[in-house]
Scaffold this active site. Structure first.
Site, PDB file in Angstrom:
ATOM      1  N   CYS A  89       0.814  -1.231   0.000  1.00 42.59           N
ATOM      2  CA  CYS A  89       0.000   0.000   0.000  1.00 42.59           C
ATOM      3  C   CYS A  89       0.841   1.272   0.000  1.00 42.59           C
ATOM      4  O   CYS A  89       0.324   2.353  -0.273  1.00 42.59           O
ATOM      5  CB  CYS A  89      -0.931   0.016   1.211  1.00 42.59           C
TER       6      CYS A  89
HETATM    7  N1  COA Z   1     -20.579  -8.927   7.623  1.00 46.09           N
HETATM    8  C1  COA Z   1     -21.111  -9.046   8.863  1.00 46.09           C
HETATM    9  N2  COA Z   1     -20.363  -9.290   9.955  1.00 46.09           N
HETATM   10  C2  COA Z   1     -19.038  -9.454   9.791  1.00 46.09           C
HETATM   11  C3  COA Z   1     -18.423  -9.348   8.525  1.00 46.09           C
HETATM   12  C4  COA Z   1     -19.253  -9.071   7.411  1.00 46.09           C
HETATM   13  N3  COA Z   1     -18.751  -8.967   6.172  1.00 46.09           N
HETATM   14  N4  COA Z   1     -17.092  -9.523   8.656  1.00 46.09           N
HETATM   15  C5  COA Z   1     -16.869  -9.741   9.970  1.00 46.09           C
HETATM   16  N5  COA Z   1     -18.037  -9.704  10.659  1.00 46.09           N
HETATM   17  C6  COA Z   1     -18.266  -9.917  12.091  1.00 46.09           C
HETATM   18  C7  COA Z   1     -17.169 -10.766  12.698  1.00 46.09           C
HETATM   19  O1  COA Z   1     -17.459 -12.140  12.568  1.00 46.09           O
HETATM   20  C8  COA Z   1     -17.206 -10.309  14.149  1.00 46.09           C
HETATM   21  O2  COA Z   1     -18.243 -10.958  14.808  1.00 46.09           O
HETATM   22  P1  COA Z   1     -18.093 -11.397  16.365  1.00 46.09           P
HETATM   23  O3  COA Z   1     -17.918 -10.117  17.113  1.00 46.09           O
HETATM   24  O4  COA Z   1     -19.379 -12.108  16.609  1.00 46.09           O
HETATM   25  O5  COA Z   1     -16.864 -12.261  16.405  1.00 46.09           O
HETATM   26  C9  COA Z   1     -17.547  -8.833  14.049  1.00 46.09           C
HETATM   27  O6  COA Z   1     -18.168  -8.666  12.767  1.00 46.09           O
HETATM   28  C10 COA Z   1     -16.332  -7.933  14.156  1.00 46.09           C
HETATM   29  O7  COA Z   1     -15.351  -8.392  13.228  1.00 46.09           O
HETATM   30  P2  COA Z   1     -13.900  -7.772  13.142  1.00 46.09           P
HETATM   31  O8  COA Z   1     -13.123  -8.465  12.061  1.00 46.09           O
HETATM   32  O9  COA Z   1     -13.285  -7.754  14.496  1.00 46.09           O
HETATM   33  O10 COA Z   1     -14.295  -6.305  12.655  1.00 46.09           O
HETATM   34  P3  COA Z   1     -13.503  -4.950  12.769  1.00 46.09           P
HETATM   35  O11 COA Z   1     -14.360  -3.995  13.480  1.00 46.09           O
HETATM   36  O12 COA Z   1     -12.100  -5.126  13.241  1.00 46.09           O
HETATM   37  O13 COA Z   1     -13.454  -4.469  11.243  1.00 46.09           O
HETATM   38  C11 COA Z   1     -11.867  -4.345   9.426  1.00 46.09           C
HETATM   39  C12 COA Z   1     -12.778  -5.228  10.270  1.00 46.09           C
HETATM   40  C13 COA Z   1     -11.054  -5.237   8.495  1.00 46.09           C
HETATM   41  C14 COA Z   1     -12.722  -3.402   8.602  1.00 46.09           C
HETATM   42  C15 COA Z   1     -10.935  -3.537  10.355  1.00 46.09           C
HETATM   43  O14 COA Z   1     -10.305  -4.373  11.284  1.00 46.09           O
HETATM   44  C16 COA Z   1      -9.866  -2.767   9.601  1.00 46.09           C
HETATM   45  O15 COA Z   1     -10.150  -1.931   8.784  1.00 46.09           O
HETATM   46  N6  COA Z   1      -8.587  -3.003   9.908  1.00 46.09           N
HETATM   47  C17 COA Z   1      -7.480  -2.358   9.259  1.00 46.09           C
HETATM   48  C18 COA Z   1      -7.422  -2.864   7.881  1.00 46.09           C
HETATM   49  C19 COA Z   1      -6.306  -2.273   7.071  1.00 46.09           C
HETATM   50  O16 COA Z   1      -6.027  -1.127   7.091  1.00 46.09           O
HETATM   51  N7  COA Z   1      -5.679  -3.128   6.319  1.00 46.09           N
HETATM   52  C20 COA Z   1      -4.711  -2.742   5.423  1.00 46.09           C
HETATM   53  C21 COA Z   1      -5.067  -3.393   4.160  1.00 46.09           C
HETATM   54  S1  COA Z   1      -3.902  -2.989   2.971  1.00 46.09           S
END
Ligand code: COA
Length: 374
Positions: A156
Protein backbone atom coordinates in the site's frame (compact mmCIF):
# COMPACT_ATOMS: atom_id res chain seq x y z
CA UNK A 1 20.59 20.14 -6.17
CA UNK A 2 17.23 20.66 -7.86
CA UNK A 3 13.79 21.07 -6.32
CA UNK A 4 11.37 18.27 -7.31
CA UNK A 5 7.70 19.05 -7.87
CA UNK A 6 4.47 17.21 -8.61
CA UNK A 7 3.24 18.89 -11.77
CA UNK A 8 0.43 16.53 -12.78
CA UNK A 9 -1.67 13.64 -11.54
CA UNK A 10 -4.16 11.34 -13.27
CA UNK A 11 -6.67 8.69 -12.23
CA UNK A 12 -7.98 5.81 -14.34
CA UNK A 13 -11.31 4.65 -12.92
CA UNK A 14 -12.72 1.31 -14.21
CA UNK A 15 -16.20 1.40 -15.75
CA UNK A 16 -17.82 -1.20 -13.46
CA UNK A 17 -19.01 -0.45 -9.95
CA UNK A 18 -20.14 -2.94 -7.33
CA UNK A 19 -22.34 -1.48 -4.60
CA UNK A 20 -22.39 -3.00 -1.13
CA UNK A 21 -25.93 -4.23 -1.86
CA UNK A 22 -24.79 -6.09 -5.02
CA UNK A 23 -21.73 -7.46 -3.23
CA UNK A 24 -23.64 -8.74 -0.22
CA UNK A 25 -26.41 -10.30 -2.34
CA UNK A 26 -23.85 -12.29 -4.36
CA UNK A 27 -21.86 -13.24 -1.27
CA UNK A 28 -24.94 -14.44 0.60
CA UNK A 29 -26.03 -16.51 -2.42
CA UNK A 30 -22.58 -18.11 -2.41
CA UNK A 31 -22.89 -18.82 1.34
CA UNK A 32 -26.32 -20.43 0.90
CA UNK A 33 -25.01 -22.61 -1.93
CA UNK A 34 -21.96 -23.60 0.12
CA UNK A 35 -24.01 -24.45 3.20
CA UNK A 36 -26.55 -26.51 1.25
CA UNK A 37 -23.81 -28.39 -0.65
CA UNK A 38 -22.02 -29.20 2.60
CA UNK A 39 -25.18 -29.71 4.67
CA UNK A 40 -24.20 -33.23 5.80
CA UNK A 41 -20.68 -32.28 6.95
CA UNK A 42 -22.07 -29.18 8.68
CA UNK A 43 -24.76 -31.26 10.43
CA UNK A 44 -22.10 -33.81 11.49
CA UNK A 45 -20.00 -31.00 12.96
CA UNK A 46 -17.09 -31.67 10.55
CA UNK A 47 -17.39 -28.29 8.81
CA UNK A 48 -18.42 -24.85 10.03
CA UNK A 49 -21.36 -23.26 8.27
CA UNK A 50 -20.52 -19.98 6.56
CA UNK A 51 -22.29 -16.82 7.74
CA UNK A 52 -23.99 -14.08 5.75
CA UNK A 53 -22.31 -10.72 5.22
CA UNK A 54 -24.14 -7.44 5.86
CA UNK A 55 -24.21 -4.00 4.25
CA UNK A 56 -24.56 -2.34 7.65
CA UNK A 57 -21.42 -4.05 8.95
CA UNK A 58 -19.40 -3.05 5.90
CA UNK A 59 -20.31 0.65 6.12
CA UNK A 60 -19.90 0.76 9.89
CA UNK A 61 -16.57 -1.14 9.99
CA UNK A 62 -14.94 0.50 6.96
CA UNK A 63 -16.87 3.47 5.53
CA UNK A 64 -16.89 1.74 2.11
CA UNK A 65 -20.09 2.10 0.05
CA UNK A 66 -19.00 0.78 -3.35
CA UNK A 67 -15.91 -0.15 -5.34
CA UNK A 68 -14.78 0.00 -9.00
CA UNK A 69 -13.57 -3.23 -10.60
CA UNK A 70 -12.15 -4.34 -13.95
CA UNK A 71 -14.71 -7.17 -14.16
CA UNK A 72 -17.86 -7.55 -12.08
CA UNK A 73 -19.59 -10.52 -13.73
CA UNK A 74 -17.23 -13.14 -12.28
CA UNK A 75 -17.10 -11.50 -8.84
CA UNK A 76 -20.89 -11.40 -8.56
CA UNK A 77 -21.47 -14.94 -9.86
CA UNK A 78 -21.85 -17.11 -6.74
CA UNK A 79 -20.37 -20.06 -8.68
CA UNK A 80 -17.23 -18.08 -9.62
CA UNK A 81 -16.49 -15.32 -7.06
CA UNK A 82 -13.42 -13.82 -8.75
CA UNK A 83 -12.93 -11.41 -11.67
CA UNK A 84 -12.82 -12.95 -15.13
CA UNK A 85 -9.86 -11.20 -16.70
CA UNK A 86 -8.86 -12.53 -20.10
CA UNK A 87 -5.29 -13.84 -20.28
CA UNK A 88 -3.66 -11.58 -22.85
CA UNK A 89 -1.15 -12.76 -25.42
CA UNK A 90 2.47 -11.58 -25.16
CA UNK A 91 1.88 -9.34 -28.18
CA UNK A 92 -0.90 -7.35 -26.51
CA UNK A 93 -0.41 -4.58 -23.93
CA UNK A 94 -0.80 -5.99 -20.43
CA UNK A 95 -3.87 -4.95 -18.45
CA UNK A 96 -1.84 -3.05 -15.88
CA UNK A 97 0.07 -1.19 -18.60
CA UNK A 98 -3.20 -0.20 -20.27
CA UNK A 99 -4.68 1.13 -17.01
CA UNK A 100 -1.48 2.99 -16.13
CA UNK A 101 -1.28 4.49 -19.62
CA UNK A 102 -4.67 6.16 -19.22
CA UNK A 103 -3.69 7.65 -15.84
CA UNK A 104 -0.26 8.70 -17.17
CA UNK A 105 -1.75 10.52 -20.17
CA UNK A 106 -4.05 12.45 -17.81
CA UNK A 107 -1.10 13.42 -15.59
CA UNK A 108 0.91 14.57 -18.62
CA UNK A 109 -2.05 16.63 -19.93
CA UNK A 110 -2.52 18.31 -16.55
CA UNK A 111 1.16 19.30 -16.51
CA UNK A 112 1.07 20.51 -20.14
CA UNK A 113 3.67 17.89 -21.05
CA UNK A 114 4.11 15.07 -23.54
CA UNK A 115 5.81 11.73 -23.05
CA UNK A 116 8.86 13.11 -24.85
CA UNK A 117 9.51 15.30 -21.78
CA UNK A 118 9.72 12.32 -19.39
CA UNK A 119 13.02 10.69 -18.35
CA UNK A 120 11.91 7.66 -16.33
CA UNK A 121 8.91 5.50 -15.43
CA UNK A 122 8.43 3.81 -12.07
CA UNK A 123 5.56 1.32 -11.84
CA UNK A 124 4.91 1.06 -8.12
CA UNK A 125 2.11 -1.30 -7.11
CA UNK A 126 1.20 -3.95 -4.57
CA UNK A 127 0.93 -6.76 -7.13
CA UNK A 128 2.46 -6.97 -10.58
CA UNK A 129 0.86 -9.15 -13.21
CA UNK A 130 4.15 -10.79 -14.20
CA UNK A 131 7.73 -11.05 -12.94
CA UNK A 132 9.45 -9.60 -16.02
CA UNK A 133 9.95 -7.77 -18.31
CA UNK A 134 9.00 -4.92 -16.00
CA UNK A 135 5.50 -3.54 -16.56
CA UNK A 136 7.16 -0.10 -16.22
CA UNK A 137 9.31 -0.81 -19.30
CA UNK A 138 6.21 -1.80 -21.25
CA UNK A 139 4.56 1.50 -20.24
CA UNK A 140 7.74 3.34 -21.22
CA UNK A 141 7.58 1.62 -24.64
CA UNK A 142 3.86 2.34 -25.13
CA UNK A 143 4.44 6.02 -24.34
CA UNK A 144 7.71 6.15 -26.36
CA UNK A 145 9.66 7.51 -23.42
CA UNK A 146 13.47 7.62 -23.55
CA UNK A 147 15.51 6.82 -20.46
CA UNK A 148 14.71 3.94 -18.13
CA UNK A 149 11.91 2.27 -16.19
CA UNK A 150 11.55 -0.19 -13.33
CA UNK A 151 8.91 -1.86 -11.18
CA UNK A 152 8.79 -1.71 -7.42
CA UNK A 153 6.48 -3.02 -4.70
CA UNK A 154 5.99 -1.76 -1.16
CA UNK A 155 2.31 -2.86 -1.04
CA UNK A 156 0.00 0.00 0.00
CA UNK A 157 2.96 2.37 0.35
CA UNK A 158 4.25 1.77 -3.18
CA UNK A 159 3.19 5.21 -4.48
CA UNK A 160 4.83 7.32 -1.77
CA UNK A 161 7.99 5.20 -1.84
CA UNK A 162 8.00 5.58 -5.65
CA UNK A 163 7.57 9.34 -5.34
CA UNK A 164 10.52 9.47 -2.92
CA UNK A 165 12.69 7.47 -5.35
CA UNK A 166 11.76 9.78 -8.26
CA UNK A 167 12.08 12.99 -6.20
CA UNK A 168 15.53 11.97 -4.94
CA UNK A 169 16.76 11.26 -8.49
CA UNK A 170 15.43 14.62 -9.67
CA UNK A 171 16.98 16.37 -6.66
CA UNK A 172 20.36 14.76 -7.44
CA UNK A 173 20.13 15.59 -11.15
CA UNK A 174 20.30 12.07 -12.61
CA UNK A 175 16.88 12.61 -14.25
CA UNK A 176 14.80 15.70 -15.02
CA UNK A 177 11.36 14.12 -14.71
CA UNK A 178 9.62 10.84 -13.93
CA UNK A 179 6.19 9.28 -14.12
CA UNK A 180 5.25 7.22 -11.07
CA UNK A 181 2.29 4.98 -11.97
CA UNK A 182 0.23 2.78 -9.64
CA UNK A 183 -2.02 0.30 -11.46
CA UNK A 184 -3.83 -1.69 -8.79
CA UNK A 185 -5.96 -4.71 -9.77
CA UNK A 186 -6.79 -5.51 -6.15
CA UNK A 187 -9.88 -7.50 -7.20
CA UNK A 188 -7.61 -10.27 -8.51
CA UNK A 189 -5.79 -10.81 -5.22
CA UNK A 190 -8.81 -10.50 -2.95
CA UNK A 191 -10.65 -13.61 -1.74
CA UNK A 192 -14.23 -12.61 -2.51
CA UNK A 193 -15.49 -15.72 -0.62
CA UNK A 194 -14.03 -14.53 2.70
CA UNK A 195 -16.63 -12.60 4.72
CA UNK A 196 -13.97 -10.87 6.84
CA UNK A 197 -12.39 -9.08 3.89
CA UNK A 198 -14.58 -9.48 0.76
CA UNK A 199 -15.66 -5.82 0.91
CA UNK A 200 -12.24 -4.23 1.29
CA UNK A 201 -10.71 -3.67 -2.15
CA UNK A 202 -11.33 -2.06 -5.55
CA UNK A 203 -9.38 -1.48 -8.79
CA UNK A 204 -7.89 1.77 -10.13
CA UNK A 205 -4.68 3.26 -11.56
CA UNK A 206 -3.04 6.53 -10.63
CA UNK A 207 -0.11 8.46 -12.11
CA UNK A 208 2.03 11.27 -10.75
CA UNK A 209 4.35 13.35 -12.92
CA UNK A 210 7.37 14.67 -11.04
CA UNK A 211 9.65 17.29 -12.59
CA UNK A 212 12.17 19.91 -11.58
CA UNK A 213 10.12 22.76 -10.10
CA UNK A 214 11.93 25.18 -12.43
CA UNK A 215 10.54 23.24 -15.43
CA UNK A 216 6.87 23.41 -14.31
CA UNK A 217 4.59 24.96 -16.93
CA UNK A 218 1.51 25.25 -14.69
CA UNK A 219 0.69 25.52 -10.96
CA UNK A 220 2.51 22.74 -9.13
CA UNK A 221 3.26 21.19 -5.74
CA UNK A 222 6.88 21.49 -4.62
CA UNK A 223 8.01 18.28 -2.88
CA UNK A 224 9.55 19.79 0.26
CA UNK A 225 10.59 16.45 1.70
CA UNK A 226 9.69 12.77 1.89
CA UNK A 227 10.07 10.15 4.63
CA UNK A 228 9.75 6.37 4.31
CA UNK A 229 9.79 3.78 7.09
CA UNK A 230 9.26 0.02 7.36
CA UNK A 231 8.85 -2.45 10.20
CA UNK A 232 8.32 -6.18 9.53
CA UNK A 233 4.90 -7.66 10.27
CA UNK A 234 3.01 -10.77 9.15
CA UNK A 235 -0.37 -9.17 9.84
CA UNK A 236 -0.94 -8.31 6.16
CA UNK A 237 0.48 -10.99 3.90
CA UNK A 238 0.10 -12.57 0.46
CA UNK A 239 2.19 -15.72 -0.15
CA UNK A 240 1.76 -15.80 -3.92
CA UNK A 241 5.16 -16.09 -5.54
CA UNK A 242 7.12 -18.13 -8.02
CA UNK A 243 7.97 -20.88 -5.51
CA UNK A 244 4.29 -21.61 -4.91
CA UNK A 245 1.55 -22.92 -7.14
CA UNK A 246 -1.97 -21.74 -6.50
CA UNK A 247 -3.70 -25.10 -6.70
CA UNK A 248 -1.16 -27.90 -6.28
CA UNK A 249 -2.27 -30.89 -8.41
CA UNK A 250 -5.55 -29.09 -9.01
CA UNK A 251 -6.68 -29.98 -5.51
CA UNK A 252 -7.37 -27.60 -2.63
CA UNK A 253 -7.39 -23.82 -2.91
CA UNK A 254 -4.51 -22.08 -1.21
CA UNK A 255 -6.14 -19.29 0.78
CA UNK A 256 -2.75 -17.75 1.66
CA UNK A 257 -2.06 -17.07 -2.06
CA UNK A 258 -4.28 -14.01 -1.81
CA UNK A 259 -4.66 -11.07 0.53
CA UNK A 260 -4.66 -12.15 4.20
CA UNK A 261 -4.84 -9.88 7.18
CA UNK A 262 -5.38 -9.74 10.87
CA UNK A 263 -7.48 -6.57 10.54
CA UNK A 264 -7.84 -5.84 14.26
CA UNK A 265 -4.06 -6.04 14.84
CA UNK A 266 -3.37 -3.93 11.75
CA UNK A 267 -5.77 -1.31 13.04
CA UNK A 268 -4.14 -1.24 16.49
CA UNK A 269 -0.49 -1.40 15.42
CA UNK A 270 -0.48 0.79 12.32
CA UNK A 271 -2.27 3.79 13.87
CA UNK A 272 0.50 4.75 16.34
CA UNK A 273 3.15 3.97 13.70
CA UNK A 274 1.57 6.43 11.25
CA UNK A 275 0.79 9.13 13.82
CA UNK A 276 4.39 9.05 15.14
CA UNK A 277 5.81 8.99 11.62
CA UNK A 278 3.89 12.09 10.56
CA UNK A 279 4.70 13.91 13.82
CA UNK A 280 8.43 13.18 13.37
CA UNK A 281 8.37 14.26 9.70
CA UNK A 282 6.67 17.56 10.58
CA UNK A 283 8.99 18.20 13.55
CA UNK A 284 12.03 17.69 11.32
CA UNK A 285 10.57 20.26 8.92
CA UNK A 286 9.87 22.69 11.79
CA UNK A 287 6.12 22.57 11.05
CA UNK A 288 3.13 22.74 13.39
CA UNK A 289 -0.21 21.05 12.80
CA UNK A 290 -1.67 24.49 12.00
CA UNK A 291 0.77 24.79 9.06
CA UNK A 292 -0.96 21.92 7.22
CA UNK A 293 -3.90 22.81 5.01
CA UNK A 294 -4.65 19.23 3.98
CA UNK A 295 -3.95 15.56 4.66
CA UNK A 296 -4.30 13.06 1.81
CA UNK A 297 -4.23 9.74 3.64
CA UNK A 298 -4.12 6.12 2.54
CA UNK A 299 -7.71 4.97 2.01
CA UNK A 300 -8.26 1.70 3.88
CA UNK A 301 -10.67 2.49 6.65
CA UNK A 302 -12.62 5.63 7.61
CA UNK A 303 -12.21 5.24 11.38
CA UNK A 304 -8.48 4.80 10.89
CA UNK A 305 -8.27 8.02 8.86
CA UNK A 306 -10.45 9.89 11.35
CA UNK A 307 -8.11 8.80 14.15
CA UNK A 308 -4.94 9.81 12.27
CA UNK A 309 -6.47 13.15 11.27
CA UNK A 310 -7.38 13.91 14.91
CA UNK A 311 -3.95 12.86 16.15
CA UNK A 312 -2.05 14.92 13.56
CA UNK A 313 -4.16 18.09 13.76
CA UNK A 314 -4.95 17.83 17.49
CA UNK A 315 -8.68 18.22 16.71
CA UNK A 316 -11.32 16.68 14.47
CA UNK A 317 -10.40 17.65 10.90
CA UNK A 318 -13.02 19.38 8.75
CA UNK A 319 -14.01 17.09 5.84
CA UNK A 320 -12.16 19.32 3.36
CA UNK A 321 -8.96 19.09 5.44
CA UNK A 322 -8.80 15.30 5.18
CA UNK A 323 -10.78 14.19 2.12
CA UNK A 324 -11.79 10.53 1.89
CA UNK A 325 -12.49 8.72 -1.36
CA UNK A 326 -12.79 5.21 0.08
CA UNK A 327 -16.60 5.41 0.22
CA UNK A 328 -16.54 5.35 -3.63
CA UNK A 329 -13.32 3.47 -4.44
CA UNK A 330 -12.82 1.20 -1.36
CA UNK A 331 -9.20 0.38 -0.54
CA UNK A 332 -7.17 0.68 -3.75
CA UNK A 333 -3.87 -0.09 -2.07
CA UNK A 334 -1.06 2.27 -3.13
CA UNK A 335 -3.34 4.41 -5.31
CA UNK A 336 -5.70 5.56 -2.52
CA UNK A 337 -3.82 8.59 -1.20
CA UNK A 338 -2.98 9.66 -4.77
CA UNK A 339 -6.67 9.54 -5.82
CA UNK A 340 -7.48 11.78 -2.82
CA UNK A 341 -4.60 14.13 -3.73
CA UNK A 342 -5.55 14.21 -7.41
CA UNK A 343 -9.23 14.99 -6.75
CA UNK A 344 -8.82 17.36 -3.80
CA UNK A 345 -5.77 19.58 -4.27
CA UNK A 346 -6.38 22.09 -7.07
CA UNK A 347 -8.08 24.59 -4.71
CA UNK A 348 -4.96 25.07 -2.56
CA UNK A 349 -3.31 28.50 -2.80
CA UNK A 350 0.27 29.74 -3.11
CA UNK A 351 2.29 28.58 -0.09
CA UNK A 352 -0.36 26.17 1.25
CA UNK A 353 1.18 22.97 2.61
CA UNK A 354 -0.22 19.47 2.76
CA UNK A 355 0.89 15.93 3.43
CA UNK A 356 0.32 12.75 1.42
CA UNK A 357 0.66 9.66 3.62
CA UNK A 358 0.35 5.97 2.81
CA UNK A 359 0.59 2.96 5.10
CA UNK A 360 0.05 -0.77 4.89
CA UNK A 361 1.70 -4.15 4.50
CA UNK A 362 5.31 -4.47 5.49
CA UNK A 363 4.44 -2.60 7.70
CA UNK A 364 5.30 0.44 5.63
CA UNK A 365 4.64 4.18 5.98
CA UNK A 366 5.52 6.87 3.45
CA UNK A 367 4.90 10.62 3.72
CA UNK A 368 5.34 13.35 1.13
CA UNK A 369 5.23 16.97 2.30
CA UNK A 370 4.14 19.31 -0.51
CA UNK A 371 3.74 23.08 -0.94
CA UNK A 372 1.53 24.71 -3.57
CA UNK A 373 2.99 27.21 -6.04
CA UNK A 374 1.00 28.90 -8.77
N1 COA B 1 -20.58 -8.93 7.62
C1 COA B 1 -21.11 -9.05 8.86
N2 COA B 1 -20.36 -9.29 9.96
C2 COA B 1 -19.04 -9.45 9.79
C3 COA B 1 -18.42 -9.35 8.53
C4 COA B 1 -19.25 -9.07 7.41
N3 COA B 1 -18.75 -8.97 6.17
N4 COA B 1 -17.09 -9.52 8.66
C5 COA B 1 -16.87 -9.74 9.97
N5 COA B 1 -18.04 -9.70 10.66
C6 COA B 1 -18.27 -9.92 12.09
C7 COA B 1 -17.17 -10.77 12.70
O1 COA B 1 -17.46 -12.14 12.57
C8 COA B 1 -17.21 -10.31 14.15
O2 COA B 1 -18.24 -10.96 14.81
P1 COA B 1 -18.09 -11.40 16.37
O3 COA B 1 -17.92 -10.12 17.11
O4 COA B 1 -19.38 -12.11 16.61
O5 COA B 1 -16.86 -12.26 16.40
C9 COA B 1 -17.55 -8.83 14.05
O6 COA B 1 -18.17 -8.67 12.77
C10 COA B 1 -16.33 -7.93 14.16
O7 COA B 1 -15.35 -8.39 13.23
P2 COA B 1 -13.90 -7.77 13.14
O8 COA B 1 -13.12 -8.46 12.06
O9 COA B 1 -13.28 -7.75 14.50
O10 COA B 1 -14.30 -6.31 12.65
P3 COA B 1 -13.50 -4.95 12.77
O11 COA B 1 -14.36 -4.00 13.48
O12 COA B 1 -12.10 -5.13 13.24
O13 COA B 1 -13.45 -4.47 11.24
C11 COA B 1 -11.87 -4.34 9.43
C12 COA B 1 -12.78 -5.23 10.27
C13 COA B 1 -11.05 -5.24 8.50
C14 COA B 1 -12.72 -3.40 8.60
C15 COA B 1 -10.94 -3.54 10.35
O14 COA B 1 -10.30 -4.37 11.28
C16 COA B 1 -9.87 -2.77 9.60
O15 COA B 1 -10.15 -1.93 8.78
N6 COA B 1 -8.59 -3.00 9.91
C17 COA B 1 -7.48 -2.36 9.26
C18 COA B 1 -7.42 -2.86 7.88
C19 COA B 1 -6.31 -2.27 7.07
O16 COA B 1 -6.03 -1.13 7.09
N7 COA B 1 -5.68 -3.13 6.32
C20 COA B 1 -4.71 -2.74 5.42
C21 COA B 1 -5.07 -3.39 4.16
S1 COA B 1 -3.90 -2.99 2.97
Amino acid sequence: MYTPAITGTGVFTPFNTITNAELVTAFNQYVDLYNSRHADSIAAGDLAAKEHSSEDFIVKASGIEQRYVMDKTGILDPEIMHPLLRQRSDDEPSLMAEMALDAANKALAQAGRTAADVGAVICAASNLERAYPAVAIEIQDLLKINGFAFDMNVACSSATFGIQAAADMIRAGSIRSALVVNPEICSAHLEWRDRDCHFIFGDVATATLIERAEDAKKPYFEIRSTRCATEFSNNIRNNNGFLRRSRPDGLADRRDMQFMQNGRKVFKEVLPLVADHIAAHMAEEGLQASDLKRLWLHQANKSMNDFIGRKVLGRTPEPHEQPNILQDYANTSSAGSIIAFSKYSSDLREGDKGLICSFGAGYSVGSVLVERHS
